[in-house]
Motif scaffolding. Structure first.
Motif, mmCIF file in Angstrom:
data_model
loop_
_atom_site.group_PDB
_atom_site.id
_atom_site.type_symbol
_atom_site.label_atom_id
_atom_site.label_comp_id
_atom_site.label_asym_id
_atom_site.label_seq_id
_atom_site.Cartn_x
_atom_site.Cartn_y
_atom_site.Cartn_z
ATOM 1 N N ASN A 33 12.669 0.888 7.092
ATOM 2 C CA ASN A 33 11.246 0.720 6.899
ATOM 3 C C ASN A 33 10.523 1.383 8.073
ATOM 4 O O ASN A 33 10.531 0.874 9.191
ATOM 5 N N GLY A 34 9.907 2.518 7.830
ATOM 6 C CA GLY A 34 9.246 3.278 8.884
ATOM 7 C C GLY A 34 8.095 2.526 9.527
ATOM 8 O O GLY A 34 7.872 2.641 10.738
ATOM 9 N N ASP A 35 7.351 1.750 8.745
ATOM 10 C CA ASP A 35 6.242 0.993 9.307
ATOM 11 C C ASP A 35 6.743 -0.038 10.313
ATOM 12 O O ASP A 35 6.202 -0.160 11.417
ATOM 13 N N SER A 36 7.778 -0.774 9.943
ATOM 14 C CA SER A 36 8.317 -1.784 10.856
ATOM 15 C C SER A 36 8.913 -1.143 12.101
ATOM 16 O O SER A 36 8.737 -1.634 13.219
ATOM 17 N N LEU A 37 9.604 -0.028 11.917
ATOM 18 C CA LEU A 37 10.177 0.678 13.055
ATOM 19 C C LEU A 37 9.075 1.179 13.985
ATOM 20 O O LEU A 37 9.188 1.099 15.213
ATOM 21 N N GLY A 38 8.001 1.684 13.407
ATOM 22 C CA GLY A 38 6.864 2.138 14.213
ATOM 23 C C GLY A 38 6.233 0.999 15.002
ATOM 24 O O GLY A 38 5.885 1.163 16.177
#
Length: 114
Positions: A33-38
């Motif tokens: 999940n790119g949002d969570s990683l960001g």
């Protein structure tokens, strides 16, 4: 919650309540999940930057010698009676209060979805 019913009815009722959350997100077996990683790396970057700025501010604030004499035996970590309410402290306090308000209002509006 139904009362006085059989365990089977209660079980079906609980399953019905929990089934509302089965399709909240995209169904995939494994993904990043790119949002969570960001968010994770953004928060880590903010913490590191905040610590660097705090140490820099703490080491460069003017000394107040009229309260009590400054010790000289500590070297780089010498304590020097700095003021408590520095601009960095006030900015960090305002940022923390703003983030707390955003989290509380967000949870009240959208609920605690994880």
């Amino acid at each position: 919650m139904p009362t006085g019913d059989t365990p089977d009815v209660v079980d079906r009722y609980i399953t019905f309540l929990q089934s509302h959350h089965q399709t909240n997100g995209q169904l995939v077996t494994w993904h990043i999940n790119g949002d969570s990683l960001g968010w994770v790396f953004g928060i880590l970057a903010m913490i590191v930057l905040g610590l660097i700025l705090w140490v820099w501010q703490y080491r460069t604030t003017r000394r107040r010698s009229f309260l009590y004499p400054v010790d000289t035996w500590g070297g780089y970590t010498t304590e020097s009676a700095r003021p408590a309410s520095t601009p960095f402290f006030l900015y960090a306090l305002l940022l923390t209060i703003g983030m707390d308000i955003a989290l509380i209002v967000g949870h009240l509006i959208w609920g605690q979805t994880y």
